[in-house]
Every structure is written in C-alpha cells, then in structure tokens.
Design a protein around this motif. Structure first.
Motif, PDB file in Angstrom:
ATOM      1  N   UNK A 184       0.826  -1.215   0.000  1.00  0.00           N
ATOM      2  CA  UNK A 184       0.000   0.000   0.000  1.00  0.00           C
ATOM      3  C   UNK A 184       0.859   1.264   0.000  1.00  0.00           C
ATOM      4  N   UNK A 185       1.960   1.245   0.748  1.00  0.00           N
ATOM      5  CA  UNK A 185       2.812   2.440   0.844  1.00  0.00           C
ATOM      6  C   UNK A 185       3.796   2.557  -0.314  1.00  0.00           C
ATOM      7  N   UNK A 186       3.809   1.564  -1.185  1.00  0.00           N
ATOM      8  CA  UNK A 186       4.714   1.617  -2.331  1.00  0.00           C
ATOM      9  C   UNK A 186       6.118   1.150  -2.028  1.00  0.00           C
ATOM     10  N   UNK A 187       6.302   0.542  -0.846  1.00  0.00           N
ATOM     11  CA  UNK A 187       7.629   0.037  -0.470  1.00  0.00           C
ATOM     12  C   UNK A 187       7.765  -1.427  -0.870  1.00  0.00           C
ATOM     13  N   UNK A 188       7.263  -1.753  -2.036  1.00  0.00           N
ATOM     14  CA  UNK A 188       7.293  -3.134  -2.525  1.00  0.00           C
ATOM     15  C   UNK A 188       7.761  -3.137  -3.971  1.00  0.00           C
ATOM     16  N   UNK A 189       8.536  -4.156  -4.305  1.00  0.00           N
ATOM     17  CA  UNK A 189       9.022  -4.299  -5.681  1.00  0.00           C
ATOM     18  C   UNK A 189       8.201  -5.399  -6.341  1.00  0.00           C
ATOM     19  N   UNK A 190       7.278  -4.989  -7.200  1.00  0.00           N
ATOM     20  CA  UNK A 190       6.310  -5.927  -7.776  1.00  0.00           C
ATOM     21  C   UNK A 190       6.506  -6.029  -9.278  1.00  0.00           C
ATOM     22  N   UNK A 191       6.623  -7.260  -9.752  1.00  0.00           N
ATOM     23  CA  UNK A 191       6.760  -7.490 -11.194  1.00  0.00           C
ATOM     24  C   UNK A 191       5.535  -8.194 -11.771  1.00  0.00           C
ATOM     25  N   UNK A 192       4.886  -9.032 -10.970  1.00  0.00           N
ATOM     26  CA  UNK A 192       3.638  -9.678 -11.384  1.00  0.00           C
ATOM     27  C   UNK A 192       2.743  -9.828 -10.156  1.00  0.00           C
ATOM     28  N   UNK A 193       1.430  -9.967 -10.339  1.00  0.00           N
ATOM     29  CA  UNK A 193       0.540 -10.159  -9.195  1.00  0.00           C
ATOM     30  C   UNK A 193       0.895 -11.404  -8.366  1.00  0.00           C
ATOM     31  N   UNK A 194       1.262 -12.493  -9.043  1.00  0.00           N
ATOM     32  CA  UNK A 194       1.609 -13.729  -8.323  1.00  0.00           C
ATOM     33  C   UNK A 194       2.856 -13.519  -7.482  1.00  0.00           C
ATOM     34  N   UNK A 195       3.847 -12.843  -8.046  1.00  0.00           N
ATOM     35  CA  UNK A 195       5.077 -12.560  -7.296  1.00  0.00           C
ATOM     36  C   UNK A 195       4.776 -11.697  -6.077  1.00  0.00           C
ATOM     37  N   UNK A 196       3.881 -10.710  -6.231  1.00  0.00           N
ATOM     38  CA  UNK A 196       3.505  -9.842  -5.116  1.00  0.00           C
ATOM     39  C   UNK A 196       2.829 -10.642  -4.007  1.00  0.00           C
ATOM     40  N   UNK A 197       1.937 -11.521  -4.387  1.00  0.00           N
ATOM     41  CA  UNK A 197       1.243 -12.359  -3.400  1.00  0.00           C
ATOM     42  C   UNK A 197       2.248 -13.228  -2.643  1.00  0.00           C
ATOM     43  N   UNK A 198       3.186 -13.845  -3.374  1.00  0.00           N
ATOM     44  CA  UNK A 198       4.160 -14.734  -2.756  1.00  0.00           C
ATOM     45  C   UNK A 198       5.101 -13.983  -1.827  1.00  0.00           C
ATOM     46  N   UNK A 199       5.607 -12.836  -2.280  1.00  0.00           N
ATOM     47  CA  UNK A 199       6.677 -12.162  -1.547  1.00  0.00           C
ATOM     48  C   UNK A 199       6.209 -11.175  -0.484  1.00  0.00           C
ATOM     49  N   UNK A 200       4.965 -10.758  -0.547  1.00  0.00           N
ATOM     50  CA  UNK A 200       4.501  -9.792   0.438  1.00  0.00           C
ATOM     51  C   UNK A 200       3.370 -10.331   1.311  1.00  0.00           C
ATOM     52  N   UNK A 201       2.353 -10.894   0.706  1.00  0.00           N
ATOM     53  CA  UNK A 201       1.234 -11.385   1.512  1.00  0.00           C
ATOM     54  C   UNK A 201       1.555 -12.728   2.182  1.00  0.00           C
ATOM     55  N   UNK A 202       2.126 -13.664   1.427  1.00  0.00           N
ATOM     56  CA  UNK A 202       2.416 -14.986   2.002  1.00  0.00           C
ATOM     57  C   UNK A 202       3.713 -14.962   2.807  1.00  0.00           C
ATOM     58  N   UNK A 203       4.796 -14.491   2.203  1.00  0.00           N
ATOM     59  CA  UNK A 203       6.096 -14.522   2.873  1.00  0.00           C
ATOM     60  C   UNK A 203       6.069 -13.774   4.201  1.00  0.00           C
ATOM     61  N   UNK A 204       5.502 -12.580   4.214  1.00  0.00           N
ATOM     62  CA  UNK A 204       5.461 -11.792   5.441  1.00  0.00           C
ATOM     63  C   UNK A 204       4.557 -12.439   6.485  1.00  0.00           C
ATOM     64  N   UNK A 205       3.477 -13.060   6.042  1.00  0.00           N
ATOM     65  CA  UNK A 205       2.605 -13.774   6.983  1.00  0.00           C
ATOM     66  C   UNK A 205       3.366 -14.902   7.679  1.00  0.00           C
ATOM     67  N   UNK A 206       4.224 -15.574   6.919  1.00  0.00           N
ATOM     68  CA  UNK A 206       4.916 -16.743   7.449  1.00  0.00           C
ATOM     69  C   UNK A 206       5.951 -16.406   8.519  1.00  0.00           C
ATOM     70  N   UNK A 207       6.280 -15.131   8.674  1.00  0.00           N
ATOM     71  CA  UNK A 207       7.137 -14.741   9.809  1.00  0.00           C
ATOM     72  C   UNK A 207       6.463 -15.156  11.108  1.00  0.00           C
ATOM     73  N   UNK A 208       5.141 -15.139  11.073  1.00  0.00           N
ATOM     74  CA  UNK A 208       4.360 -15.481  12.257  1.00  0.00           C
ATOM     75  C   UNK A 208       4.538 -16.895  12.754  1.00  0.00           C
ATOM     76  N   UNK A 209       5.180 -17.761  11.960  1.00  0.00           N
ATOM     77  CA  UNK A 209       5.417 -19.127  12.423  1.00  0.00           C
ATOM     78  C   UNK A 209       6.322 -19.164  13.657  1.00  0.00           C
ATOM     79  N   UNK A 210       6.972 -18.064  13.944  1.00  0.00           N
ATOM     80  CA  UNK A 210       7.738 -17.966  15.192  1.00  0.00           C
ATOM     81  C   UNK A 210       6.820 -18.154  16.395  1.00  0.00           C
ATOM     82  N   UNK A 211       5.544 -17.841  16.217  1.00  0.00           N
ATOM     83  CA  UNK A 211       4.581 -17.974  17.294  1.00  0.00           C
ATOM     84  C   UNK A 211       4.310 -19.398  17.735  1.00  0.00           C
TER      85      UNK A 211
END
Length: 201
Positions: free
Chosen positions: A70-97
């Motif tokens: 949302x803030x534009x601090x993302x490097x996006x080349x395709x929608x799938x890449x964006x989903x993988x690297x920002x929505x999924x990857x960042x969510x998975x940090x939570x596995x520390x829980x």
C-alpha cells in the motif's frame, strides 16, 4: 474477557505491523550486494509472536506485507510474485509464534537460559518460513530479478539464504536482548496477574 483480549490483540497487531514498516523504511539495511540486504525490521513481529502466539503473529505479518504494498515500499513485477513475496512470505514470519508457549513458560519461571534457546529457535523458524517464499519467487521470476543467470535455483538460494542467515542472526541478538532484559514485553498483564495469584494460593 475474550472480546477485550481480542480487541487488545488487534490493536497490538496494528501497532507492531506499523512499527515493523517504519523500521524497514527509516533504518538502513546492511547491504552486502544488490541482492543481499540484512535488516532487523522483523523484530516487532517476533515480539508479538512471543506475546500472543502464531495466530496473532500471522495476522501481523500479513498486515505488514500489505502495508509494504500500500505504501509503495514493494518491488512488484507480477501479481503472483507480489502475493508470494509480500502477503504470504510476510505472513509466514508469524510461524515464530509456534514457540510461544515454551518461551512464555521459561520467561515466567525466570529460566532465561532456556528462554534464549527457544527464542532463537522461534526467530529461526520465522526467518526460514519467510525466506522460503522469497527463494521460491526468485526461482520462478528470475528473469525479472537477474536476467541471464544460468542457475536460478543457485542464485536465489545464495541471495535469499545469505539474507536469511544475516537477518536471523541480527534479529536473534536484538530479540533475545529485549526479551531477557525486559520480559514484560511479552508477558501480558493478565498472565502476570494469573501467575501472581497462583503464587499467593
């Protein structure tokens, strides 16, 4: 009581995700190469993971990834890449829980040495979980990241593996230092009250 805790958790999710974004924006990363940069911006998510557990930290990671886009601090080349690297990857940090119960147990009982081991394992789990998705995206979308590379798997493994290791070490040092010197960061008020009641009884 559950509604109150849920509200507090959601407020903290918003705060810690925003704090992670701010750290990522204002604190310079340690750049070893154009493809390898080390940052401690994941620390707020790790603290939240030790404070609330996996469900809340997954949400916080997802929100942080969303804020990056949302803030534009993302490097996006395709929608799938964006989903993988920002929505999924960042969510998975939570596995520390996943390590929340045992970290809480040792911090509450004052066994800081044992807590350190589990905190480091939690940070490692969250780091590996996140960077697995960056590695996968690197392999799939290599033509956008590094055109002409002969071995996409080796390139992505090296770039993301070194980034993950450096970030893991830095985040471990900071998270361990914070939680062993100030365990109240993750031991919530109701937990401290319950612990005091048990001791009195």
């Amino acid at each position: 009581m559950n509604k109150k805790i849920s509200l507090v958790a959601l407020i903290e999710v918003s705060f810690f995700a925003a704090f992670a974004l701010i750290l990522d924006l204002i604190v310079p990363s340690i750049k070893l190469s154009p493809s390898i940069s080390i940052s401690f911006a994941m620390v707020p998510i790790f603290i939240l993971a030790m404070r609330w557990g996996i469900k809340i930290s997954l949400i916080a990671g997802f929100l942080w990834g969303t804020l990056q886009v949302v803030t534009g601090d993302a490097w996006i080349v395709t929608p799938v890449q964006a989903i993988m690297e920002y929505f999924i990857a960042f969510s998975f940090i939570g596995f520390a829980g996943l390590f929340y119960p045992i970290v809480q147990k040792h911090l509450r009982s004052g066994k800081k040495g044992n807590a350190v081991v589990w905190i480091v394992l939690a940070v490692f789990a969250g780091s590996v979980a996140r960077y697995f998705w960056h590695f996968l995206a690197g392999v799939i979308f290599i033509e956008h990241f590094a055109p002409g590379i002969a071995s996409p798997v080796l390139f992505s493994l090296t770039a993301n593996g070194l980034t993950m290791l450096g970030t893991f070490v830095l985040c471990s040092i900071i998270t361990v230092t914070l939680l062993t010197t100030a365990p109240r960061l993750v031991i919530r008020q109701e937990s401290r009250t319950s612990l005091s009641d048990k001791r009195v009884s």
